[in-house]
Scaffold this motif. Sequence first.
Motif, mmCIF file in Angstrom:
data_model
loop_
_atom_site.group_PDB
_atom_site.id
_atom_site.type_symbol
_atom_site.label_atom_id
_atom_site.label_comp_id
_atom_site.label_asym_id
_atom_site.label_seq_id
_atom_site.Cartn_x
_atom_site.Cartn_y
_atom_site.Cartn_z
ATOM 1 N N VAL A 67 6.865 -7.023 15.405
ATOM 2 C CA VAL A 67 5.900 -6.186 15.052
ATOM 3 C C VAL A 67 4.269 -6.814 15.257
ATOM 4 N N VAL A 68 3.209 -5.836 15.687
ATOM 5 C CA VAL A 68 1.863 -6.373 15.736
ATOM 6 C C VAL A 68 1.269 -5.488 14.981
ATOM 7 N N ALA A 69 0.243 -5.932 13.868
ATOM 8 C CA ALA A 69 -0.659 -5.146 13.034
ATOM 9 C C ALA A 69 -1.969 -5.483 13.307
ATOM 10 N N VAL A 70 -2.953 -4.637 13.310
ATOM 11 C CA VAL A 70 -4.053 -4.794 13.738
ATOM 12 C C VAL A 70 -5.030 -4.128 12.765
ATOM 13 N N GLU A 71 -6.148 -4.721 12.559
ATOM 14 C CA GLU A 71 -7.073 -3.971 11.476
ATOM 15 C C GLU A 71 -7.830 -3.053 12.095
ATOM 16 N N SER A 109 -9.855 -2.068 3.696
ATOM 17 C CA SER A 109 -9.564 -1.768 2.278
ATOM 18 C C SER A 109 -8.134 -1.680 1.783
ATOM 19 N N GLU A 110 -7.302 -1.002 2.734
ATOM 20 C CA GLU A 110 -5.895 -1.228 2.528
ATOM 21 C C GLU A 110 -5.319 -2.581 2.517
ATOM 22 N N VAL A 111 -5.824 -3.475 3.360
ATOM 23 C CA VAL A 111 -5.199 -4.682 3.372
ATOM 24 C C VAL A 111 -5.772 -5.364 2.329
ATOM 25 N N LYS A 112 -7.092 -5.392 1.681
ATOM 26 C CA LYS A 112 -7.515 -6.011 0.628
ATOM 27 C C LYS A 112 -6.745 -5.576 -0.600
ATOM 28 N N ALA A 113 -6.330 -4.287 -0.740
ATOM 29 C CA ALA A 113 -5.794 -3.749 -1.873
ATOM 30 C C ALA A 113 -4.285 -4.378 -1.751
ATOM 31 N N GLY A 117 -4.937 -6.488 -4.719
ATOM 32 C CA GLY A 117 -4.626 -5.657 -5.543
ATOM 33 C C GLY A 117 -6.135 -4.717 -5.971
ATOM 34 N N TYR A 118 -7.153 -5.030 -4.995
ATOM 35 C CA TYR A 118 -8.489 -4.550 -5.069
ATOM 36 C C TYR A 118 -8.913 -4.255 -3.859
ATOM 37 N N GLY A 119 -9.072 -2.853 -3.612
ATOM 38 C CA GLY A 119 -9.497 -2.637 -2.261
ATOM 39 C C GLY A 119 -10.836 -3.013 -1.661
ATOM 40 N N SER A 120 -11.857 -3.390 -2.718
ATOM 41 C CA SER A 120 -13.215 -4.125 -2.479
ATOM 42 C C SER A 120 -13.134 -5.564 -2.715
ATOM 43 N N LEU A 149 -3.718 -13.043 8.794
ATOM 44 C CA LEU A 149 -2.701 -13.428 7.959
ATOM 45 C C LEU A 149 -2.679 -12.163 6.911
ATOM 46 N N ALA A 150 -3.856 -11.802 6.340
ATOM 47 C CA ALA A 150 -3.672 -10.794 5.290
ATOM 48 C C ALA A 150 -3.249 -9.444 5.839
ATOM 49 N N ILE A 151 -3.593 -9.330 7.130
ATOM 50 C CA ILE A 151 -3.177 -7.995 7.964
ATOM 51 C C ILE A 151 -1.802 -7.905 8.128
ATOM 52 N N ALA A 152 -1.142 -9.234 8.398
ATOM 53 C CA ALA A 152 0.363 -9.551 8.689
ATOM 54 C C ALA A 152 0.785 -8.987 7.360
ATOM 55 N N LEU A 153 0.517 -9.870 6.590
ATOM 56 C CA LEU A 153 1.374 -9.554 5.065
ATOM 57 C C LEU A 153 1.089 -8.171 4.698
ATOM 58 N N CYS A 154 0.154 -7.486 4.518
ATOM 59 C CA CYS A 154 -0.221 -6.359 4.171
ATOM 60 C C CYS A 154 0.958 -5.375 5.069
#
Length: 187
Positions: A67-71, A109-113, A117-120, A149-154
């Motif tokens: 799968v490919v996930a893009v910000e 913000s979805e990726v950061k959360a 655990g914190y969207g900001s 990497l964060a986008i992929a993990l999210c």
Amino acid sequence: MSGLRVLGIDPGLTRCGVGVVDVARDRSARLVHVGVVRSSPDEQPGMRLARIAAGIREVLDAHRPDVVAVERVFAQQNRSTVMGTAQASGVALMLAAERGLPTATHTPSEVKAAITGYGSADKLQVQTMVARVLRLDALPQPADAADALAIALCHAWRGGPVAAGAPERALTPAQRAWAEAEKRSRR
């Protein structure tokens, strides 16, 4: 590692972050690849997009993600930046579609959360958590690579592949709201 191989892409015209992770059913993750595809601001826009496409193709061919996930592109003050980001995002989504791969987009913000655990959360907090989750000795650099990497993990942690026609229960609340907004805009 059985589970899901995700290519995360932090789209950009000058620096496009790419990161591939394998995520097991127990949510443990392993780094497969991380890098940045670069293009020069001195080049014509078409050539820059071709360089980004070539770099993403190399990663797709070498690592064969599921799968490919893009910000997801969001409104920024600088129009030229958001245009380049949108163009690079379109290239990434098109290349995945050409290979028949499911795609998803996630907001910053979805990726950061999902990661902190914190969207900001700030860039350093995201880099630190990515390094911790992937058991890296150093923070992934530059920030574009860590963001990929964060986008992929999210994506892996928030329900796995999401493609057109995926069941609604596989979507996060933010993804459901976005899908509903897109449906309304097509009417």
